[in-house]
Design a protein around this motif. Structure first.
Motif, short mmCIF file in Angstrom:
data_model
loop_
_atom_site.label_atom_id
_atom_site.label_comp_id
_atom_site.label_asym_id
_atom_site.label_seq_id
_atom_site.Cartn_x
_atom_site.Cartn_y
_atom_site.Cartn_z
N GLU A 291 56.98 -4.82 29.42
CA GLU A 291 57.01 -6.18 28.90
C GLU A 291 55.76 -6.49 28.11
O GLU A 291 55.81 -7.09 27.02
N THR A 292 54.61 -6.06 28.62
CA THR A 292 53.35 -6.28 27.92
C THR A 292 53.32 -5.54 26.60
O THR A 292 52.87 -6.08 25.57
N LEU A 293 53.83 -4.30 26.59
CA LEU A 293 53.86 -3.54 25.35
C LEU A 293 54.79 -4.21 24.33
O LEU A 293 54.45 -4.31 23.14
N ALA A 294 55.95 -4.68 24.77
CA ALA A 294 56.87 -5.37 23.86
C ALA A 294 56.22 -6.63 23.29
O ALA A 294 56.36 -6.93 22.08
N ASN A 295 55.52 -7.37 24.12
CA ASN A 295 54.85 -8.58 23.64
C ASN A 295 53.74 -8.24 22.64
O ASN A 295 53.52 -8.99 21.68
N PHE A 296 53.07 -7.12 22.87
CA PHE A 296 52.04 -6.71 21.92
C PHE A 296 52.66 -6.27 20.60
O PHE A 296 52.09 -6.49 19.53
N PHE A 297 53.84 -5.66 20.66
CA PHE A 297 54.56 -5.31 19.43
C PHE A 297 54.79 -6.56 18.57
O PHE A 297 54.64 -6.51 17.34
N VAL A 298 55.17 -7.64 19.21
CA VAL A 298 55.40 -8.89 18.47
C VAL A 298 54.13 -9.33 17.75
O VAL A 298 54.16 -9.71 16.57
N ILE A 299 53.00 -9.24 18.46
CA ILE A 299 51.73 -9.63 17.84
C ILE A 299 51.39 -8.72 16.67
O ILE A 299 51.00 -9.19 15.59
N LEU A 300 51.56 -7.41 16.85
CA LEU A 300 51.26 -6.47 15.77
C LEU A 300 52.14 -6.74 14.55
O LEU A 300 51.65 -6.73 13.41
N GLU A 301 53.42 -6.94 14.78
CA GLU A 301 54.33 -7.19 13.65
C GLU A 301 53.95 -8.46 12.90
O GLU A 301 54.01 -8.49 11.67
N GLU A 302 53.56 -9.49 13.64
CA GLU A 302 53.16 -10.74 12.99
C GLU A 302 51.86 -10.55 12.22
O GLU A 302 51.75 -10.98 11.06
N GLU A 303 50.88 -9.93 12.82
CA GLU A 303 49.55 -9.80 12.20
C GLU A 303 49.55 -8.83 11.02
O GLU A 303 48.77 -8.98 10.08
N LEU A 304 50.43 -7.81 11.08
CA LEU A 304 50.44 -6.78 10.04
C LEU A 304 51.61 -6.93 9.07
O LEU A 304 51.83 -6.06 8.22
N SER A 305 52.35 -8.02 9.20
CA SER A 305 53.48 -8.32 8.30
C SER A 305 54.53 -7.21 8.33
O SER A 305 55.12 -6.86 7.30
#
Length: 371
Positions: A196-210
């Motif tokens: 769950e933590t990794l999936a949530n971090f994926f969301v942050i990466l996708e947002e920050e890196l477009s």
């Protein structure tokens, strides 16, 4: 019909919802290509042309220890006559020449070890640049990814940091692109909060890196007894999948860590041990028809001769015998996995590629022709 249409509609309303829910959970096996193996290699050793270089090395090893189909057939115990051994041998040679590696996992965990933060930071960045170069040159394997350190309390910071540096550097080098079939392997999963933590971090990466939403995918590893049965006496694997929020594509088995967690001594930490069969069957039942790919682990004996340099005939003979024994052992392990319905597995060295493809081709050829 006796039943009025309005009452039939009432009967089927809740059933239709339940059927739809079931079909969403169990959509069936995915139709796209699944690689038959994944090569794990230390991140510090990865280069953009590694799939090509390792393929050449695998072919050299095959030609050294099985220069023709007769030697090859004898080494693997192929039955069905010379025509069969020649057919399989020719297929293995062709595979090693064209696509020796189907999947590559750049390893920042066991294959890399615990190093200083400065060194792992630098490796994460340099490896990302090598992947970007491989994308530009067309030298990467069809499937590729990285294995980070686990999200245990001791390693969570390091695992997340490496992933952050790697993906950020990669996207910077490629102008916002990821390799085809890119995946992040999360090892030693024991509780749903880790994926769950990794999936949530994926969301942050996708947002920050477009990056496109949902573009980052993960795999998980079954390496502990707690991943097979939790404290409540239930199997937690589907809860892990749900926690991944649609990001998980595969579940891999860690032979060495799992057998160790069952207190199996090192000599017997092998893919066909009964404790592994139990874990395989439970995993398959828990995740069957969910669309999650399953992969077995790696055999524990490397097909590498003990002698190097200018060899005497006796040393050459011993090398041949050692490699052939290890090939046959690995071949039997892979056939055991295939027989159990695990159609992907790990390799750790290019010397294992001949036995991998020999087992896969022979297994499916005989299954089709009933030889």
């Amino acid at each position: 019909m006796t039943i009025p249409s309005n009452k039939k509609e009432q009967l089927f309303n809740s059933l239709s919802k339940a059927n739809s829910t079931f079909n969403e959970i169990y959509p069936g096996d995915r139709s796209e290509r699944q690689p038959v193996h994944v090569l794990y290699g230390g991140a510090n050793l990865f280069k953009s042309d590694a799939p090509i270089a390792l393929g050449h090395r695998a072919l050299e090893i095959l030609e050294t220890y099985a220069p023709n189909h007769e030697v090859f057939g004898k080494a693997f115990g192929l039955t069905g006559g010379n025509d069969f051994s020649k057919r399989i041998y020719d297929k293995v040679v062709a595979k090693l020449k064209t696509e020796a590696i189907e999947d590559f996992r750049i390893d920042f965990e066991d294959g890399y070890g615990n190093r200083s933060n400065e060194e792992e930071d630098a490796t994460a960045e340099s490896t990302a640049k090598e992947v970007a170069k491989g994308m530009a040159d067309g030298t990467l394997s069809p499937f590729i990814g990285i294995r980070i350190k686990p999200f245990t309390e001791e390693m969570k910071e390091r695992g997340l940091r490496t992933l952050d540096i790697f993906v950020s550097a990669l996207v910077k080098e490629t102008g916002g692109k990821l390799p085809d079939n890119f995946v992040v392997m999360l090892p030693k999963v024991t509780i749903p909060e880790q994926p769950e933590t990794l999936a949530n971090f994926f969301v942050i990466l996708e947002e920050e890196l477009s990056l496109a939403k949902g573009s980052l995918k993960m795999e998980m590893m079954v390496e502990t007894t707690q991943a097979i049965m939790d404290i409540h006496g239930t199997n937690p694997l589907y809860r892990f999948i749900k926690a991944a929020q649609g990001r998980c594509v595969a579940m891999h088995f860690g032979t060495y860590d799992y057998t160790a967690s069952c207190s199996i001594t090192a000599k017997y930490q092998e893919m066909d041990h009964p404790v592994c069969d139990f874990a395989h069957h439970v995993t398959k039942v828990a995740l069957a028809h969910t669309g999650i790919w399953l992969s077995d682990g790696a055999t524990n004996t490397m097909p590498i001769g003990p002698h190097r340099g200018d060899l005497t005939p006796a040393q050459e003979k011993e090398n041949m015998e050692v490699v052939h024994r290890a090939w046959k052992k690995g071949y039997d392990h892979i056939r055991h996995s295939l027989w159990n319905g695990y159609y992907q597995g790990w390799d750790l060295n290019p010397a294992q590629f001949p036995m991998r493809y020999a087992a896969v081709y022979a297994f499916f050829w005989k299954a089709m022709t009933m030889l």
